[in-house]
Design a protein around this motif. Structure first.
Motif, short mmCIF file in Angstrom:
data_model
loop_
_atom_site.label_atom_id
_atom_site.label_comp_id
_atom_site.label_asym_id
_atom_site.label_seq_id
_atom_site.Cartn_x
_atom_site.Cartn_y
_atom_site.Cartn_z
N GLN A 15 0.84 -1.19 0.00
CA GLN A 15 0.00 0.00 0.00
C GLN A 15 0.88 1.24 0.00
OE1 GLN A 15 -3.27 0.35 -0.14
NE2 GLN A 15 -3.91 -1.80 0.05
N PRO A 16 0.44 2.32 -0.70
CA PRO A 16 1.27 3.54 -0.75
C PRO A 16 1.64 4.08 0.63
CG PRO A 16 -0.50 3.67 -2.36
CD PRO A 16 -0.76 2.42 -1.55
N ASN A 17 0.73 3.98 1.59
CA ASN A 17 1.02 4.52 2.91
C ASN A 17 2.14 3.78 3.63
OD1 ASN A 17 0.60 6.27 5.13
ND2 ASN A 17 -0.69 4.75 6.14
N TYR A 18 2.42 2.55 3.20
CA TYR A 18 3.46 1.75 3.86
C TYR A 18 4.80 1.81 3.14
CZ TYR A 18 -0.63 -0.39 6.13
OH TYR A 18 -1.79 -0.61 6.82
N ARG A 19 4.82 2.32 1.92
CA ARG A 19 6.06 2.25 1.13
C ARG A 19 7.13 3.20 1.66
NH1 ARG A 19 2.62 2.51 -4.37
NH2 ARG A 19 1.65 0.44 -4.18
N HIS A 20 6.72 4.26 2.35
CA HIS A 20 7.70 5.25 2.83
C HIS A 20 7.85 5.21 4.34
CE1 HIS A 20 7.48 6.75 -1.22
NE2 HIS A 20 6.20 7.02 -1.09
N SER A 21 7.24 4.21 4.99
CA SER A 21 7.26 4.15 6.45
C SER A 21 7.96 2.88 6.91
CB SER A 21 5.84 4.19 7.02
OG SER A 21 5.18 5.38 6.64
N ARG A 22 8.79 3.01 7.91
CA ARG A 22 9.45 1.86 8.50
C ARG A 22 8.52 1.28 9.57
NH1 ARG A 22 14.91 3.63 10.26
NH2 ARG A 22 13.67 5.09 11.44
N PRO A 23 8.07 0.04 9.43
CA PRO A 23 7.16 -0.52 10.43
C PRO A 23 7.84 -0.59 11.80
CG PRO A 23 7.20 -1.87 8.43
CD PRO A 23 8.34 -0.89 8.33
N THR A 24 7.26 0.09 12.77
CA THR A 24 7.85 0.11 14.10
C THR A 24 7.98 -1.28 14.67
OG1 THR A 24 6.84 2.28 14.43
CG2 THR A 24 7.70 1.18 16.38
N LYS A 25 7.02 -2.15 14.35
CA LYS A 25 7.06 -3.51 14.90
C LYS A 25 8.33 -4.23 14.50
CE LYS A 25 3.15 -4.80 13.03
NZ LYS A 25 2.86 -3.54 12.29
N VAL A 26 8.83 -3.98 13.28
CA VAL A 26 10.04 -4.66 12.83
C VAL A 26 11.22 -4.26 13.71
CG1 VAL A 26 11.71 -4.79 10.94
CG2 VAL A 26 9.26 -5.02 10.46
N VAL A 27 11.33 -2.97 14.01
CA VAL A 27 12.43 -2.51 14.86
C VAL A 27 12.25 -3.02 16.29
CG1 VAL A 27 13.76 -0.50 15.61
CG2 VAL A 27 12.58 -0.45 13.41
N GLU A 28 11.00 -3.11 16.75
CA GLU A 28 10.76 -3.66 18.08
C GLU A 28 11.16 -5.13 18.16
OE1 GLU A 28 7.16 -0.86 19.79
OE2 GLU A 28 6.67 -2.47 18.39
N TYR A 29 10.87 -5.89 17.10
CA TYR A 29 11.32 -7.29 17.08
C TYR A 29 12.84 -7.35 17.18
CZ TYR A 29 6.62 -8.19 15.07
OH TYR A 29 5.28 -8.27 14.83
#
Length: 374
Positions: A269-283
């Motif tokens: 989705q366009p809204n996710y292409r420029h955002s780093r998912p916080t959950k990934v960094v939390e993992y």
């Protein structure tokens, strides 16, 4: 400083707002007034902040929340040095409010914390009719440019700079990396942490859990959109996965300990292409190997630091296969966990960036005071 933090959308226990920004402001000795939908979310203000209850903005009808926010801003704004806004909706409350502050001779520094690509996010809201999405996106872009002329901006991602004419400071959405070494990842439990929706892969998560059972148990931690709640409830009832629902930040992060994998199954989705998912960094921060779809910033983290596996979009079979690979390959599992945590400590720790956030607000207040004095 006295800072008024306002949201009508986010949960009062939101990690970025409460556990990072407000916590850091308090650590630096500043006083915080926190306006949020406490009653609507059945939350209680923390004892070290002054809690102010607002209605929750949800779905199509957000008028009551905006009216209450406008009244609160007009009344309490002149009492503080900074007003920190966390929702684009709140920009609609500003035009008349700014005029009232100026007439009162006490206008606080007003800051909008830009969390997401607002116009792209609108296209994903199921309550927005399809015919209205293009004109709404255009209106949002216009509103963002107007906001840039009247308030200060903080951006959660570097990529958001392209939406604005000027250059604005970036306060990345990073977790606090625990100093205690986490438990090593075990072989039988995968975790999803965060809001659950179709676009965030909630239905893919259920199917992945179905494919992994009974060898690996999948746990989902987070609130869910209405259109996926029934599916999650049914999966939990059938024993396909364990859905914990919304949990406070501390309790949610505790569930990461010893997990085999952390799942991030965002759709393209366009809204996710420029955002780093916080959950990934939390993992990564909690020593949990990552299994993610190829969202560009998430995939870059995983591939660059070799801290997990990347799977195709909307492919539960591939996600389940990746989890099984981590389960059977102990070297891959333990190495991914260690490399991810090392990278989080070195590059992705809020503890190293929180002081920059406070310093930015302090400088803006000083600049404003100097301008008034001149």
């Amino acid at each position: 400083m006295r800072i008024l933090v306002v949201t009508v959308v986010h949960h009062p226990e939101d990690a970025r707002i409460l556990h990072r920004q407000i916590a850091t402001l308090r650590e630096h000795g500043h006083q915080v007034l926190y306006a949020a939908p406490f009653a609507a979310r059945r939350a209680v203000p923390r004892p070290d902040v002054e809690g102010l209850d607002l209605p929750r903005a949800v779905g199509r009808d957000r008028r009551a929340a905006l009216r209450a926010a406008r009244t609160l801003l007009a009344d309490r704004g002149p009492e503080v040095d900074v007003v920190l806004l966390h929702d684009p909706e709140l920009l609609l409350a500003l035009p008349g409010t700014l005029r009232r502050w100026r007439r009162a001779g006490r206008a606080p520094v007003t800051v909008w914390d830009v969390h997401e690509d607002t116009s792209a996010a609108l296209a994903m809201k199921r309550w927005v009719p399809a015919l209205l999405r293009p004109p709404l996106r255009a209106a949002v872009r216009t509103a963002e440019r107007l906001a840039e002329r009247h308030v200060r901006l903080l951006l959660a991602e570097d990529a958001y700079q392209e939406r604005f004419r000027g250059t604005h400071p970036v306060v990345p959405n990073l977790p606090v990396v625990p100093r205690a070494h986490p438990a090593p990842p075990g072989p039988d439990r995968a975790v999803y942490l965060g809001h659950l929706s179709r676009a965030r892969g909630a239905l893919d998560l259920i199917e992945t859990a179905r494919l992994l059972a009974p060898e690996v148990r999948v746990e989902a931690v987070g609130a869910a959109d209405p259109d996926v709640r029934d599916a999650l409830t049914a999966a939990d009832r059938e024993g396909v996965l364990r859905w914990h629902g919304y949990q406070s930040n501390d309790r949610a992060l505790a569930l990461l300990s010893g997990a085999l994998a952390g799942l991030s199954l965002l759709h393209d989705q366009p809204n996710y292409r420029h955002s780093r998912p916080t959950k990934v960094v939390e993992y990564m921060a909690h020593g949990v190997p990552v299994v993610t779809t190829p969202n560009p910033l998430a995939a870059d983290l995983v591939e660059r630091h070799r801290c997990g596996l990347v799977v195709p979009y909307e492919d539960p079979a591939a996600a389940a296969m990746a989890v099984r690979r981590l389960r059977t390959d102990a070297d891959l599992r333990l190495g991914s966990a260690e490399r991810g945590r090392d990278a989080a400590l070195a590059e992705l720790d809020w503890a190293a960036r929180g002081a920059d956030f406070v310093d930015r607000l302090e400088r803006w207040v000083k600049e404003s005071a100097d301008t008034v004095a001149v």
